[in-house]
Design a protein around this motif. Structure first.
Motif, PDB file in Angstrom:
ATOM      1  N   MET A 191       9.737  12.148   1.289  1.00  0.00           N
ATOM      2  CA  MET A 191       8.564  11.475   0.749  1.00  0.00           C
ATOM      3  C   MET A 191       7.422  11.489   1.753  1.00  0.00           C
ATOM      4  N   ARG A 192       7.763  11.399   3.037  1.00  0.00           N
ATOM      5  CA  ARG A 192       6.700  11.434   4.051  1.00  0.00           C
ATOM      6  C   ARG A 192       5.977  12.783   4.048  1.00  0.00           C
ATOM      7  N   THR A 193       6.722  13.859   3.733  1.00  0.00           N
ATOM      8  CA  THR A 193       6.072  15.173   3.673  1.00  0.00           C
ATOM      9  C   THR A 193       5.257  15.337   2.402  1.00  0.00           C
ATOM     10  N   LEU A 194       5.597  14.582   1.360  1.00  0.00           N
ATOM     11  CA  LEU A 194       4.870  14.707   0.091  1.00  0.00           C
ATOM     12  C   LEU A 194       3.522  14.007   0.135  1.00  0.00           C
ATOM     13  N   LEU A 195       3.448  12.859   0.776  1.00  0.00           N
ATOM     14  CA  LEU A 195       2.232  12.040   0.731  1.00  0.00           C
ATOM     15  C   LEU A 195       0.979  12.767   1.225  1.00  0.00           C
ATOM     16  N   PRO A 196       1.054  13.584   2.316  1.00  0.00           N
ATOM     17  CA  PRO A 196      -0.174  14.291   2.727  1.00  0.00           C
ATOM     18  C   PRO A 196      -0.728  15.218   1.642  1.00  0.00           C
ATOM     19  N   HIS A 197       0.141  15.755   0.787  1.00  0.00           N
ATOM     20  CA  HIS A 197      -0.333  16.623  -0.296  1.00  0.00           C
ATOM     21  C   HIS A 197      -1.057  15.823  -1.371  1.00  0.00           C
ATOM     22  N   LEU A 198      -0.757  14.527  -1.451  1.00  0.00           N
ATOM     23  CA  LEU A 198      -1.359  13.689  -2.488  1.00  0.00           C
ATOM     24  C   LEU A 198      -2.575  12.914  -2.001  1.00  0.00           C
ATOM     25  N   ARG A 199      -2.767  12.865  -0.674  1.00  0.00           N
ATOM     26  CA  ARG A 199      -3.803  11.990  -0.121  1.00  0.00           C
ATOM     27  C   ARG A 199      -5.193  12.336  -0.654  1.00  0.00           C
ATOM     28  N   ALA A 200      -5.500  13.617  -0.770  1.00  0.00           N
ATOM     29  CA  ALA A 200      -6.832  14.007  -1.241  1.00  0.00           C
ATOM     30  C   ALA A 200      -7.033  13.683  -2.715  1.00  0.00           C
ATOM     31  N   HIS A 201      -5.959  13.376  -3.429  1.00  0.00           N
ATOM     32  CA  HIS A 201      -6.049  13.087  -4.871  1.00  0.00           C
ATOM     33  C   HIS A 201      -5.742  11.621  -5.159  1.00  0.00           C
ATOM     34  N   ARG A 202      -5.920  10.771  -4.157  1.00  0.00           N
ATOM     35  CA  ARG A 202      -5.506   9.381  -4.328  1.00  0.00           C
ATOM     36  C   ARG A 202      -6.334   8.658  -5.389  1.00  0.00           C
ATOM     37  N   ARG A 203      -7.614   9.008  -5.557  1.00  0.00           N
ATOM     38  CA  ARG A 203      -8.430   8.310  -6.562  1.00  0.00           C
ATOM     39  C   ARG A 203      -7.957   8.599  -7.990  1.00  0.00           C
ATOM     40  N   PRO A 204      -7.817   9.877  -8.396  1.00  0.00           N
ATOM     41  CA  PRO A 204      -7.302  10.093  -9.760  1.00  0.00           C
ATOM     42  C   PRO A 204      -5.878   9.579  -9.938  1.00  0.00           C
ATOM     43  N   LEU A 205      -5.065   9.625  -8.883  1.00  0.00           N
ATOM     44  CA  LEU A 205      -3.708   9.082  -8.991  1.00  0.00           C
ATOM     45  C   LEU A 205      -3.755   7.566  -9.180  1.00  0.00           C
ATOM     46  N   ALA A 206      -4.667   6.913  -8.455  1.00  0.00           N
ATOM     47  CA  ALA A 206      -4.808   5.465  -8.613  1.00  0.00           C
ATOM     48  C   ALA A 206      -5.294   5.129 -10.024  1.00  0.00           C
ATOM     49  N   ALA A 207      -6.229   5.943 -10.551  1.00  0.00           N
ATOM     50  CA  ALA A 207      -6.708   5.718 -11.915  1.00  0.00           C
ATOM     51  C   ALA A 207      -5.579   5.900 -12.920  1.00  0.00           C
ATOM     52  N   ALA A 208      -4.750   6.938 -12.706  1.00  0.00           N
ATOM     53  CA  ALA A 208      -3.615   7.161 -13.601  1.00  0.00           C
ATOM     54  C   ALA A 208      -2.628   6.010 -13.514  1.00  0.00           C
ATOM     55  N   ALA A 209      -2.422   5.509 -12.298  1.00  0.00           N
ATOM     56  CA  ALA A 209      -1.512   4.368 -12.133  1.00  0.00           C
ATOM     57  C   ALA A 209      -2.054   3.135 -12.852  1.00  0.00           C
ATOM     58  N   ALA A 210      -3.378   2.919 -12.755  1.00  0.00           N
ATOM     59  CA  ALA A 210      -3.981   1.769 -13.442  1.00  0.00           C
ATOM     60  C   ALA A 210      -3.837   1.899 -14.957  1.00  0.00           C
ATOM     61  N   LEU A 211      -4.046   3.121 -15.455  1.00  0.00           N
ATOM     62  CA  LEU A 211      -3.878   3.340 -16.893  1.00  0.00           C
ATOM     63  C   LEU A 211      -2.432   3.138 -17.313  1.00  0.00           C
ATOM     64  N   SER A 212      -1.516   3.512 -16.437  1.00  0.00           N
ATOM     65  CA  SER A 212      -0.100   3.309 -16.769  1.00  0.00           C
ATOM     66  C   SER A 212       0.227   1.823 -16.857  1.00  0.00           C
ATOM     67  N   LEU A 213      -0.439   1.013 -16.024  1.00  0.00           N
ATOM     68  CA  LEU A 213      -0.231  -0.437 -16.108  1.00  0.00           C
ATOM     69  C   LEU A 213      -0.754  -0.983 -17.444  1.00  0.00           C
ATOM     70  N   VAL A 214      -1.901  -0.432 -17.881  1.00  0.00           N
ATOM     71  CA  VAL A 214      -2.437  -0.847 -19.182  1.00  0.00           C
ATOM     72  C   VAL A 214      -1.456  -0.468 -20.292  1.00  0.00           C
ATOM     73  N   THR A 215      -0.921   0.762 -20.209  1.00  0.00           N
ATOM     74  CA  THR A 215       0.067   1.192 -21.206  1.00  0.00           C
ATOM     75  C   THR A 215       1.286   0.286 -21.187  1.00  0.00           C
ATOM     76  N   ALA A 216       1.737  -0.062 -19.978  1.00  0.00           N
ATOM     77  CA  ALA A 216       2.891  -0.955 -19.868  1.00  0.00           C
ATOM     78  C   ALA A 216       2.581  -2.325 -20.473  1.00  0.00           C
ATOM     79  N   ALA A 217       1.377  -2.814 -20.231  1.00  0.00           N
ATOM     80  CA  ALA A 217       0.999  -4.131 -20.766  1.00  0.00           C
ATOM     81  C   ALA A 217       0.988  -4.112 -22.286  1.00  0.00           C
ATOM     82  N   THR A 218       0.448  -3.047 -22.885  1.00  0.00           N
ATOM     83  CA  THR A 218       0.441  -2.967 -24.354  1.00  0.00           C
ATOM     84  C   THR A 218       1.861  -2.878 -24.902  1.00  0.00           C
ATOM     85  N   GLY A 219       2.729  -2.170 -24.153  1.00  0.00           N
ATOM     86  CA  GLY A 219       4.111  -2.081 -24.588  1.00  0.00           C
ATOM     87  C   GLY A 219       4.823  -3.416 -24.521  1.00  0.00           C
TER      88      GLY A 219
END
Length: 575
Positions: free
Chosen positions: A1-29
């Motif tokens: 996992m430590r080797t994976l995170l540097p590949h995701l760091r530059a995309h943290r904003r869209p990933l955070a947005a996707a995570a927020a949307l997933s929380l909304v989906t979870a809340a509706t569920g």
């Protein structure tokens, strides 16, 4: 996992947005079972249900729309992660030391850029965000189930927990098998690349069927490794299925008893079952995402293996480049007691090699195969460094110069004369992208290739084919020489420049080199055909990595037995 995170760091904003949307989906569920319970309770007391039904529909549609946006965002981000990783990987591969590339199979490296990086897409789309979203949804379902009926929750957790623990244990084994599978795919790609690169030789040798069988064996090994990984991955589904079925049977049995005893209402039981669906579904997604994550991390380890390799040292930063004023007594190029051995070998390829090259002169390196001639040119280009001795350009040790600055002053034509797939123009301008049309025409005429640009209506934009297959061997050789001449090097290194030329083109090339030499460019030519270098200003004779003679042709015929023998076998002197 430590080797994976540097590949995701530059995309943290869209990933955070996707995570927020997933929380909304979870809340509706999580809201849906509560709204359904309200509808049931309203029906039981004959109250109006329109508002409750509308609320159920709105929440259901909103959750679906948010989920669709989230999936698109994840897919786009995943493609961005793959693109960035491929760029990093290709950048590292093309900057690795030549010795490191020589030690690896090209097809396997291509596989890492292609199939291994593709698996990272699943890590993003079915991995981290899905794991987080599923965990949130499962946690919310557990809290809601605890509020509805703690007894049924305890029954559920026992059944589901056994399946979850078993699934995680299976997933850990999956990563190892995924890496093994990708390695087998890399070996198969290398076998295919090897066969396609020599397809003419294979057909001419009647070896096509044998090579097909060899590639087939590599494909079978990749198949076997993939089946082993698939077997383990498939084991996750029945484990989860048994746990889910067990949970439903237990909840229905215990829940039915509690409804009959009056400890639980029908509305509460329905709500609890809906929450059980919300728990089981994300747990299934969680285990599926976990298996995808293991597959992706297995491939990522192969990518990281390359990214962890050191790039070729660019040399000292800010080091002064040689200038036009040469120190007194210094030659353009000086080799002083140079020795070299390949890493891991005790056998010297070069041993105590010393000679000088003056500006505007031609030096030829001759000797039998394996004498170290091509290795010496590789040292001048700093594809490797001597283990002993020194090589100086304008009195400066090559190791004290930035590699880019050094190579900008050198022209190098390899023995195999590689031509890149693309157009004539792209190949010619490889080392001199700013060369003018007039300069291109001049060097083409100098080596007798003017007709090459006129052969096609496309002119210099005509394709040369993969590896220059649409050109003859002599044309490929001269095209490589043109490419170097356009860069106007101070020192031109030619490794067997006439190996693929007929007598007529060899004479044309000799005239071109004479013209180049008149522009004060020094030439170092490796040659087996002595007829091309008998008029060289200096001939260095190599045998088993050592200099056994230095001088002009007429001097060496008298002083050096090996050179006399080589000249006699080529009918340049009487035997």
């Amino acid at each position: 996992m430590r080797t994976l995170l540097p590949h995701l760091r530059a995309h943290r904003r869209p990933l955070a947005a996707a995570a927020a949307l997933s929380l909304v989906t979870a809340a509706t569920g999580l809201a849906q079972p509560l709204l359904v319970r309200r509808v049931i309770e309203a029906v039981q007391v004959a109250a109006p249900v329109r508002a409750a039904v509308v609320a159920v529909v709105v929440v259901l549609v909103a959750g679906s729309l948010v989920g669709a946006v989230q999936q698109y965002l994840l897919q786009r981000t995943a493609e961005g992660v793959v693109l960035a990783t491929r760029r990093r990987l290709v950048g590292r591969l093309l900057r690795l030391p030549v010795a490191e590339l020589d030690a690896r199979r090209t097809g396997d490296l291509i596989s890492r850029v292609g199939s291994d990086t593709t698996l990272l897409r699943a890590v993003v789309t079915s991995g981290l965000v899905e794991v987080a979203a599923s965990a949130v949804l499962a946690a919310g379902a557990v809290v809601a189930m605890a509020l509805v009926d703690p007894v049924l929750l305890a029954v559920t957790l026992v059944a589901v927990g056994v399946g979850a623990v078993a699934g995680v244990a299976v997933g850990r084994r999956l990563r190892e098998l995924a890496r093994a599978s990708q390695e087998r795919v890399g070996a198969m790609t290398a076998a295919v690349e090897r066969a396609l690169g020599a397809v003419r030789t294979l057909r001419a040798s009647g070896a096509t069927d044998r090579e097909v069988q060899a590639v087939g064996r590599a494909a079978e090994q990749a198949y076997d490794a993939g089946v082993r990984a698939a077997r383990v991955q498939a084991a996750i589904s029945p484990v989860v299925g048994v746990a889910v079925q067990g949970a439903f049977v237990a909840v229905l049995g215990v829940g039915g008893y509690r409804v009959a005893s009056g400890a639980l209402t029908v509305a509460d039981l329905v709500a609890f079952i809906l929450y059980l669906f919300l728990l089981v579904m994300p747990l299934g997604q969680l285990l599926g995402a976990y298996s995808q994550l293991q597959l992706g991390l297995g491939a990522l380890s192969r990518v990281e293996e390359v990214l962890a390799l050191d790039e070729e040292d660019p040399g000292p930063r800010g080091a002064p480049t040689p200038d036009a004023v040469r120190p007194a007594g210094a030659a353009l190029l000086e080799l002083d007691d140079v020795a070299f051995s390949h890493p891991g070998s005790d056998r010297p390829v070069l041993d105590g090699v010393s000679f000088r090259v003056e500006p505007g002169t031609r030096t030829a390196l001759v000797g039998p195969s394996g004498a170290g001639k091509s290795t010496l040119l590789g040292l001048l280009e700093r594809f490797a460094d001597p283990v002993e001795g020194s090589i100086r350009l304008d009195g400066v040790d090559l190791r004290d110069l930035p590699r880019a600055a050094l190579r900008a002053r050198l022209g190098y034509v390899e023995q195999e004369a590689p031509v890149l797939a693309g157009t004539l123009r792209e190949n010619l301008l490889l080392a001199a992208p700013r060369a003018t049309e007039a300069e291109v025409a001049e060097v083409l005429a100098a080596v007798g290739l003017s007709g090459l640009a006129e052969r096609s209506p496309l002119g210099l934009d005509a394709q040369v084919g993969e590896g220059g297959v649409l050109l003859s061997g002599g044309e490929r050789q001269r095209l490589a020489i043109c490419r170097s001449l356009l860069a106007r090097p101070e020192l031109l290194l030619l490794d067997e420049p006439t190996a693929s030329l007929d007598a007529r083109n060899e004479a044309a090339l000799a005239r071109a080199l004479d013209a180049v030499q008149r522009r004060s460019t020094a030439l170092v030519v490796v040659a087996h055909r002595l007829s091309t270098v008998v008029d060289a200003d200096q001939i260095v004779v190599l045998e088993a990595g050592r200099v056994v003679g230095v001088g002009r042709h007429e001097e060496l015929v008298v002083s050096t037995p090996l050179y006399r023998e080589l000249a006699a076998t080529q009918l340049l002197v009487a035997g």
